[in-house]
Every structure is written in structure tokens, then in C-alpha cells.
Design a protein around this motif. Structure first.
Motif, PDB file in Angstrom:
ATOM      1  N   GLU A 143      65.720  85.644   8.557  1.00 21.73           N
ATOM      2  CA  GLU A 143      66.746  86.578   8.086  1.00 21.73           C
ATOM      3  C   GLU A 143      68.146  86.047   8.394  1.00 21.73           C
ATOM      4  OE1 GLU A 143      66.384  90.856   8.848  1.00 21.73           O
ATOM      5  OE2 GLU A 143      64.347  90.454   9.567  1.00 21.73           O
TER       6      GLU A 143
ATOM      7  N   ILE B 129      72.251  84.622   5.982  1.00 19.17           N
ATOM      8  CA  ILE B 129      73.586  85.213   6.034  1.00 19.17           C
ATOM      9  C   ILE B 129      74.536  84.292   6.789  1.00 19.17           C
ATOM     10  CG2 ILE B 129      72.834  87.603   5.810  1.00 19.17           C
ATOM     11  CD1 ILE B 129      72.935  87.892   8.823  1.00 19.17           C
ATOM     12  N   ASP B 130      75.841  84.456   6.557  1.00 16.06           N
ATOM     13  CA  ASP B 130      76.835  83.565   7.149  1.00 16.06           C
ATOM     14  C   ASP B 130      78.006  84.355   7.725  1.00 16.06           C
ATOM     15  OD1 ASP B 130      75.723  80.934   6.470  1.00 16.06           O
ATOM     16  OD2 ASP B 130      76.091  81.538   4.399  1.00 16.06           O
TER      17      ASP B 130
ATOM     18  N   ASP C 295      80.999  86.336   9.377  1.00 14.71           N
ATOM     19  CA  ASP C 295      81.148  87.567  10.163  1.00 14.71           C
ATOM     20  C   ASP C 295      79.875  88.401  10.137  1.00 14.71           C
ATOM     21  OD1 ASP C 295      83.717  86.848  10.777  1.00 14.71           O
ATOM     22  OD2 ASP C 295      84.630  88.062   9.190  1.00 14.71           O
ATOM     23  N   GLU C 296      79.199  88.404   9.001  1.00 12.69           N
ATOM     24  CA  GLU C 296      77.973  89.199   8.900  1.00 12.69           C
ATOM     25  C   GLU C 296      76.925  88.692   9.887  1.00 12.69           C
ATOM     26  OE1 GLU C 296      74.707  90.698   5.534  1.00 12.69           O
ATOM     27  OE2 GLU C 296      76.282  89.270   4.985  1.00 12.69           O
ATOM     28  N   LYS C 297      76.791  87.385   9.980  1.00 13.74           N
ATOM     29  CA  LYS C 297      75.829  86.808  10.932  1.00 13.74           C
ATOM     30  C   LYS C 297      76.237  87.128  12.364  1.00 13.74           C
ATOM     31  CE  LYS C 297      73.698  82.824  10.437  1.00 13.74           C
ATOM     32  NZ  LYS C 297      73.367  81.371  10.357  1.00 13.74           N
ATOM     33  N   ASN C 298      77.532  87.005  12.666  1.00 12.69           N
ATOM     34  CA  ASN C 298      78.011  87.286  14.023  1.00 12.69           C
ATOM     35  C   ASN C 298      77.762  88.737  14.412  1.00 12.69           C
ATOM     36  OD1 ASN C 298      78.923  84.650  14.368  1.00 12.69           O
ATOM     37  ND2 ASN C 298      80.970  85.103  13.561  1.00 12.69           N
ATOM     38  N   GLU C 299      77.966  89.647  13.456  1.00 14.81           N
ATOM     39  CA  GLU C 299      77.710  91.062  13.717  1.00 14.81           C
ATOM     40  C   GLU C 299      76.226  91.318  13.958  1.00 14.81           C
ATOM     41  OE1 GLU C 299      79.555  93.855  14.168  1.00 14.81           O
ATOM     42  OE2 GLU C 299      81.235  92.449  14.304  1.00 14.81           O
ATOM     43  N   PHE C 300      75.403  90.653  13.158  1.00 13.26           N
ATOM     44  CA  PHE C 300      73.950  90.775  13.288  1.00 13.26           C
ATOM     45  C   PHE C 300      73.515  90.304  14.680  1.00 13.26           C
ATOM     46  CE2 PHE C 300      69.707  89.802  10.875  1.00 13.26           C
ATOM     47  CZ  PHE C 300      69.098  90.817  11.592  1.00 13.26           C
TER      48      PHE C 300
ATOM     49  N   ASP D  89      74.621  92.805  17.326  1.00  9.98           N
ATOM     50  CA  ASP D  89      73.746  93.984  17.356  1.00  9.98           C
ATOM     51  C   ASP D  89      72.441  93.687  18.101  1.00  9.98           C
ATOM     52  OD1 ASP D  89      75.599  95.411  15.919  1.00  9.98           O
ATOM     53  OD2 ASP D  89      74.603  95.146  13.977  1.00  9.98           O
TER      54      ASP D  89
END
Length: 366
Positions: free
Chosen positions: A246, A250-251, A253-258, A261
Motif C-alpha cells: 500500500e 503513494i508518495d 505528504d500522503e505517504k508521510n501522513e500514512f 498514523d
């Protein structure tokens, strides 16, 4: 230099899922044995923040990281050394690699079949390692028969080789991997390498768990670690293949947020790639100029001419000297000119042993 790691394991343990996550590929990872037949191959960059640090100092046209080539090899089964499940083909694929990434299923999922119809990671490891050892025993037996015939001519080296093979065969017959066999000298080291034994390859065990076990863990990885405690020249890391798959899609900011979390600092795949690099006894040196900043893999304890040869064979053939700057000095002072002014550039000759992170400019003449 090429670095090739073979991903092995029983069918349906997550090998192709791991390969897809590593390489951003979409090879078939279906829920049935022998979903993979022909090996899939992909190049994966070795994460190294120092490249971007160097690029902030030296404006350059491109940045080239080191990479590891991963090979997704079809699942082995009991009897592979005798040809079961296309075993000879798959064992041949493993023989062509530098290191083994052994994926072990440590998750329970009734929707994903297991060839043994039970989750028992230690048993799974034993199946794979047994097949590798049996294949090695066959190889050494054939070589021993040939050596025995040659030794009758009473040439000293032929006699020594026969005795080496005899001891090695005794070792393997105790179901001990070839990588644990003690080599007496440079000659036996050469003989061992010529055999291309499967169990001589350094091995990284990848414990594949469910997402819910990332922080709490489960008993399976503990069982694996205890079982492997007698071995040498191996490493073990824990990942969730499904989660890494998963994350690979993704790359930014989205990856960093993931990751935030999940309370993770970075994808586990980064550690996997770096572990392969370390397992093979590799380190990095850099070249940095306006055309290219590049990280180069080289064996630990390699000398300057060997490092030059990694860049180009002409560099080694016509090696004069190496202009060397320690990475920390390069960064602290801000580049070549400042290092030169501070007396931090060293001229090293052919006996210089390259250090981790050296920034090098080679002088040569051909």
C-alpha cells in the motif's frame, strides 16, 4: 558492481507482494501455488540521504543512487532438489544470485492458502533450507568423486582439494549450511566460491506479519529468531508485506501522513534494502561533480584502485592516485575548494583502503 538478491520461500508466503512493493511492479500475486514461474526482476535504489545533502552543496545535472537487483523466484516445495515443482529450474535461479531474501509467513489469514495447510514458520524454513542443503550435497558429492579420481595422481593440490571436499560434505550432511563452514586459507576460500553452493549465500530472513501485529507482534517471529540463533551470516527483519505494498503506491505528504498514523518513521522496505547491502559486506563511496553525483557500492576493505575500477575499468588500469575527502569534512566545509583550503583533501595511493562515505576523485592515465 551488480548486486543481485533472490526472494525465496514457500508458495503463498508473500514473495510477489514484497517484490511488487519493492519495485512498484504489478506482477501476479494470486492466491495459488506457483503463481510465479519465470523469475521477475527489478532494480531498487538504496536509500541514502547523503546524496541530497551533497546535491545541496554541488549543483549537478543528475543524482544516481546505488541499486540492488531483486529477483522474485517461484515458491520452492519439499522435493525441489529432486525436481519437484520445477525445483531444478528454481534452484538454478537462486544459484545466480549473490544473497537470499527468505520470506517467511508469520501471519494467519484463512483466505490465503498454505501448502502445508498450517502456519508453522520454523517448519517452512526447514523445508527451504533442507532443499538448498540437499542440492549442495549433490554438488559436493559430484565434485568429490572427480577430485578422488584426480588425487590418485598424487599431486599435492588435488589431494588437498579432495580432503577439503570430504570435510565440507561431512559438514553439509549434518544439515549445517555451507556459510558456517570454517575456511582455513585463501585456497579453500577459492574452492568454496567455485562450487557456487546455495547454502553458502548470505541470507536475510523476512518475517511477514499482519498489519495488526506491527506494534504488538505475535509469537511466530520469536519462534523464528530462536530457531535461527545457531546460524551465522544471516539477518532478520519484520515487515507487513501487504502494508508495504500500500505504501509503495503513494508518495510525498500522503505517504508521510500514512506513516505518521501508523507511528512509523519510514517504510520497512528501506531497512530491507539497506540490510541486503550490509549483508553482502558492501559500503558506499561518492563521486560528486557538476555532471553527476553518484553513490557507488564496493566491498568493505576494498582498495582505491578497486574503487576506481567500479567507476570505469580504465580508471583502475591507469590508476595514479585518489583525491579523497571524508564525507563529514565535505559537508561541514561546503565542498571541494573549502576542503582544499582547509587541507582536508588527501592524496591516496594504491594501498589506500576506502572508507564508508569517502568522496573521491580519481587521477588516472591510459
Amino acid at each position: 558492481m551488480g548486486i543481485r538478491c533472490g526472494i525465496v520461500g514457500l508458495p503463498n508466503v508473500g514473495k510477489s507482494t514484497l517484490f511488487n512493493a519493492l519495485t512498484n511492479s504489478e506482477v501476479d500475486a494470486s492466491n495459488y501455488p506457483f503463481c510465479t514461474i519465470d523469475p521477475n526482476i527489478g532494480n531498487v535504489t538504496v536509500p541514502d540521504e547523503r546524496l541530497s545533502v551533497l546535491a545541496d552543496i554541488v549543483p549537478t545535472e543528475k543524482i544516481v543512487p546505488a541499486f540492488v537487483e531483486f529477483v522474485d523466484i517461484a515458491g520452492l516445495v519439499a522435493g525441489a532438489s529432486q525436481g519437484e515443482g520445477l525445483g531444478n529450474k528454481f534452484l538454478g535461479n537462486i544459484r545466480e544470485t549473490d544473497a537470499i531474501v527468505h520470506v517467511v509467513r508469520c501471519f494467519v489469514n484463512p483466505d490465503i492458502t498454505h501448502v502445508s495447510n498450517k502456519i508453522d514458520p520454523v517448519h517452512d524454513i526447514e523445508i527451504i533450507n533442507t532443499e538448498l542443503l540437499l542440492a549442495d550435497i549433490q554438488t559436493v558429492e559430484k565434485n568429490y568423486i572427480r577430485a578422488e579420481k584426480k588425487s590418485k595422481a598424487a599431486q599435492q593440490e588435488d589431494v588437498e582439494r579432495k580432503e577439503f571436499l570430504k570435510k565440507l560434505l561431512q559438514h553439509l550432511n549434518q544439515f549445517l549450511p555451507a556459510r558456517n563452514f570454517i575456511l582455513d586459507d585463501e585456497k579453500t576460500d577459492i574452492w568454496m566460491k567455485e562450487l557456487h553452493l546455495l547454502s553458502a549465500k548470505p541470507t536475510l530472513y523476512v518475517v511477514n506479519i499482519n498489519e495488526e501485529d506491527i506494534h504488538t507482534g505475535n509469537d511466530f517471529p520469536i519462534q523464528v529468531e530462536e530457531y535461527l540463533s545457531h546460524d551465522q551470516d544471516f539477518d532478520l527483519i519484520t515487515i507487513c508485506g501487504a502494508l508495504e505494498s500500500e505504501l509503495s503506491q503513494i508518495d510525498g505528504d500522503e505517504k508521510n501522513e500514512f506513516l505518521k498514523d501508523l507511528k512509523l518513521k519510514e517504510p520497512a522496505l528501506n531497512k530491507l534494502v539497506q540490510s541486503c547491502y550490509t549483508l553482502l559486506g558492501l559500503q558506499t563511496f561518492f563521486t560528486a561533480n557538476s555532471k553527476e553525483i553518484r553513490s557507488w557500492p564496493i566491498k568493505v576493505d576494498s582498495k582505491a584502485p578497486q574503487a576506481a575500477g567500479v567507476v570505469h575499468t580504465d580508471f583502475e588500469r591507469g590508476f595514479i592516485c585518489a583525491e579523497v575527502i571524508a564525507y563529514k569534512d565535505y559537508v561541514a566545509l561546503g565542498g571541494v575548494q573549502a576542503c582544499k583550503n582547509a587541507g582536508k583533501i588527501r592524496l591516496e595511493g594504491k594501498d589506500y583502503i576506502v572508507s564508508e562515505g569517502d568522496v573521491i576523485h580519481f587521477r588516472f592515465n591510459v
